[in-house]
Design a protein around this motif. Structure first.
Motif, PDB file in Angstrom:
ATOM      1  N   UNK A 114       8.528 -10.795  -0.690  1.00  0.00           N
ATOM      2  CA  UNK A 114       9.585 -10.276  -1.565  1.00  0.00           C
ATOM      3  C   UNK A 114       9.005  -9.555  -2.764  1.00  0.00           C
ATOM      4  N   UNK A 115       9.861  -9.292  -3.733  1.00  0.00           N
ATOM      5  CA  UNK A 115       9.460  -8.553  -4.924  1.00  0.00           C
ATOM      6  C   UNK A 115       9.270  -9.483  -6.110  1.00  0.00           C
ATOM      7  N   UNK A 116       8.330  -9.113  -6.977  1.00  0.00           N
ATOM      8  CA  UNK A 116       8.069  -9.856  -8.197  1.00  0.00           C
ATOM      9  C   UNK A 116       8.153  -8.933  -9.391  1.00  0.00           C
ATOM     10  N   UNK A 117       7.802  -9.461 -10.555  1.00  0.00           N
ATOM     11  CA  UNK A 117       7.908  -8.656 -11.764  1.00  0.00           C
ATOM     12  C   UNK A 117       6.656  -8.720 -12.628  1.00  0.00           C
ATOM     13  N   UNK A 118       5.765  -9.674 -12.377  1.00  0.00           N
ATOM     14  CA  UNK A 118       4.617  -9.816 -13.271  1.00  0.00           C
ATOM     15  C   UNK A 118       3.278  -9.597 -12.562  1.00  0.00           C
ATOM     16  N   UNK A 119       3.304  -8.898 -11.416  1.00  0.00           N
ATOM     17  CA  UNK A 119       2.065  -8.566 -10.714  1.00  0.00           C
ATOM     18  C   UNK A 119       1.440  -7.325 -11.312  1.00  0.00           C
ATOM     19  N   UNK A 120       0.267  -7.004 -10.821  1.00  0.00           N
ATOM     20  CA  UNK A 120      -0.449  -5.814 -11.280  1.00  0.00           C
ATOM     21  C   UNK A 120      -0.267  -4.669 -10.298  1.00  0.00           C
ATOM     22  N   UNK A 121      -0.344  -3.452 -10.820  1.00  0.00           N
ATOM     23  CA  UNK A 121      -0.320  -2.248 -10.000  1.00  0.00           C
ATOM     24  C   UNK A 121      -1.662  -1.566 -10.210  1.00  0.00           C
ATOM     25  N   UNK A 122      -2.402  -1.366  -9.111  1.00  0.00           N
ATOM     26  CA  UNK A 122      -3.718  -0.742  -9.183  1.00  0.00           C
ATOM     27  C   UNK A 122      -3.636   0.665  -8.593  1.00  0.00           C
ATOM     28  N   UNK A 160       0.859  -1.185   0.000  1.00  0.00           N
ATOM     29  CA  UNK A 160       0.000   0.000   0.000  1.00  0.00           C
ATOM     30  C   UNK A 160       0.897   1.238   0.000  1.00  0.00           C
ATOM     31  N   UNK A 161       0.654   2.132  -0.963  1.00  0.00           N
ATOM     32  CA  UNK A 161       1.325   3.429  -0.967  1.00  0.00           C
ATOM     33  C   UNK A 161       0.234   4.480  -1.105  1.00  0.00           C
ATOM     34  N   UNK A 162       0.091   5.323  -0.084  1.00  0.00           N
ATOM     35  CA  UNK A 162      -0.923   6.379  -0.106  1.00  0.00           C
ATOM     36  C   UNK A 162      -0.214   7.719  -0.159  1.00  0.00           C
ATOM     37  N   UNK A 163      -0.576   8.512  -1.165  1.00  0.00           N
ATOM     38  CA  UNK A 163      -0.006   9.835  -1.336  1.00  0.00           C
ATOM     39  C   UNK A 163      -1.145  10.807  -1.591  1.00  0.00           C
ATOM     40  N   UNK A 164      -1.443  11.613  -0.596  1.00  0.00           N
ATOM     41  CA  UNK A 164      -2.530  12.583  -0.651  1.00  0.00           C
ATOM     42  C   UNK A 164      -3.843  11.890  -0.999  1.00  0.00           C
ATOM     43  N   UNK A 165      -4.343  12.043  -2.207  1.00  0.00           N
ATOM     44  CA  UNK A 165      -5.635  11.458  -2.568  1.00  0.00           C
ATOM     45  C   UNK A 165      -5.478  10.293  -3.544  1.00  0.00           C
ATOM     46  N   UNK A 166      -4.312   9.655  -3.534  1.00  0.00           N
ATOM     47  CA  UNK A 166      -4.073   8.519  -4.432  1.00  0.00           C
ATOM     48  C   UNK A 166      -3.590   7.317  -3.632  1.00  0.00           C
ATOM     49  N   UNK A 167      -4.149   6.169  -3.955  1.00  0.00           N
ATOM     50  CA  UNK A 167      -3.785   4.896  -3.332  1.00  0.00           C
ATOM     51  C   UNK A 167      -3.232   3.985  -4.419  1.00  0.00           C
ATOM     52  N   UNK A 168      -2.037   3.462  -4.200  1.00  0.00           N
ATOM     53  CA  UNK A 168      -1.429   2.522  -5.140  1.00  0.00           C
ATOM     54  C   UNK A 168      -1.268   1.188  -4.438  1.00  0.00           C
ATOM     55  N   UNK A 169      -1.776   0.118  -5.062  1.00  0.00           N
ATOM     56  CA  UNK A 169      -1.611  -1.245  -4.567  1.00  0.00           C
ATOM     57  C   UNK A 169      -0.694  -1.963  -5.540  1.00  0.00           C
ATOM     58  N   UNK A 170       0.472  -2.327  -5.060  1.00  0.00           N
ATOM     59  CA  UNK A 170       1.495  -2.917  -5.913  1.00  0.00           C
ATOM     60  C   UNK A 170       1.663  -4.402  -5.596  1.00  0.00           C
ATOM     61  N   UNK A 171       1.169  -5.266  -6.483  1.00  0.00           N
ATOM     62  CA  UNK A 171       1.270  -6.702  -6.286  1.00  0.00           C
ATOM     63  C   UNK A 171       2.697  -7.213  -6.498  1.00  0.00           C
ATOM     64  N   UNK A 172       3.574  -6.372  -7.034  1.00  0.00           N
ATOM     65  CA  UNK A 172       4.972  -6.762  -7.226  1.00  0.00           C
ATOM     66  C   UNK A 172       5.770  -6.678  -5.925  1.00  0.00           C
ATOM     67  N   UNK A 173       5.205  -6.051  -4.921  1.00  0.00           N
ATOM     68  CA  UNK A 173       5.867  -5.903  -3.634  1.00  0.00           C
ATOM     69  C   UNK A 173       4.983  -6.530  -2.559  1.00  0.00           C
ATOM     70  N   UNK A 174       5.454  -7.639  -1.990  1.00  0.00           N
ATOM     71  CA  UNK A 174       4.703  -8.340  -0.947  1.00  0.00           C
ATOM     72  C   UNK A 174       5.620  -8.639   0.225  1.00  0.00           C
TER      73      UNK A 174
END
Length: 139
Positions: free
Chosen positions: A127-135, A110-124
């Motif tokens: 560990x880190x992956x390369x073929x996940x989705x970023x919402x 979870x990365x929250x910056x002001x009024x934006x939320x990013x969910x990065x499936x590449x970072x769990x």
């Protein structure tokens, strides 16, 4: 002299136990409310799907730990997030990073910056992956 030692000891106990911060709780509070999914990118095929604000709505209820998704996307998108439904969620913390878990399944960082939320499936937490989705979601 002994009384000063006891007071110092009790003061230190108070400082170390009474003044803790709960960062996961703070992140959960920032997560609370209504968000619109506006973009999903990544995956093995390298997709980049945009959605109209309000078509896919995620509502986080921090009191109950529930996530209500209203997915009214009519496109043929490969990935448009979660289907319509009610889910349980929690926020996991590992060091200074936070991760979203929905129905006991980790979604990603979870990365929250002001009024934006990013969910990065590449970072769990695993560990880190390369073929996940970023919402990307916005208020």
């Amino acid at each position: 002299m002994k009384a000063y030692g006891i007071m110092l000891f009790l003061g230190l106990i108070f400082v170390f136990t009474g003044c803790s911060t709960d960062n996961a709780h703070e992140k959960n509070d920032k997560l609370g409310g209504t968000w619109s999914l506006i973009n999903v990118s990544g995956g093995f095929a390298g997709i980049d799907e945009d959605f109209e604000k309000g078509a896919i709505v995620w509502k986080f209820d921090t009191k109950d730990g529930t996530l209500i998704v209203a997915n009214n996307d009519g496109s043929n998108a490969i990935n448009n997030g979660l289907p319509t439904g009610t889910y349980t969620y929690s926020v996991l913390q590992e060091k200074d990073q936070f991760y979203l878990e929905v129905n006991d399944k980790e979604i990603g960082e979870i990365v929250i910056d002001k009024s934006q939320l990013v969910l990065d499936q590449n970072s769990t937490t695993m560990g880190n992956g390369a073929d996940g989705f970023v919402m990307v979601l916005v208020r």
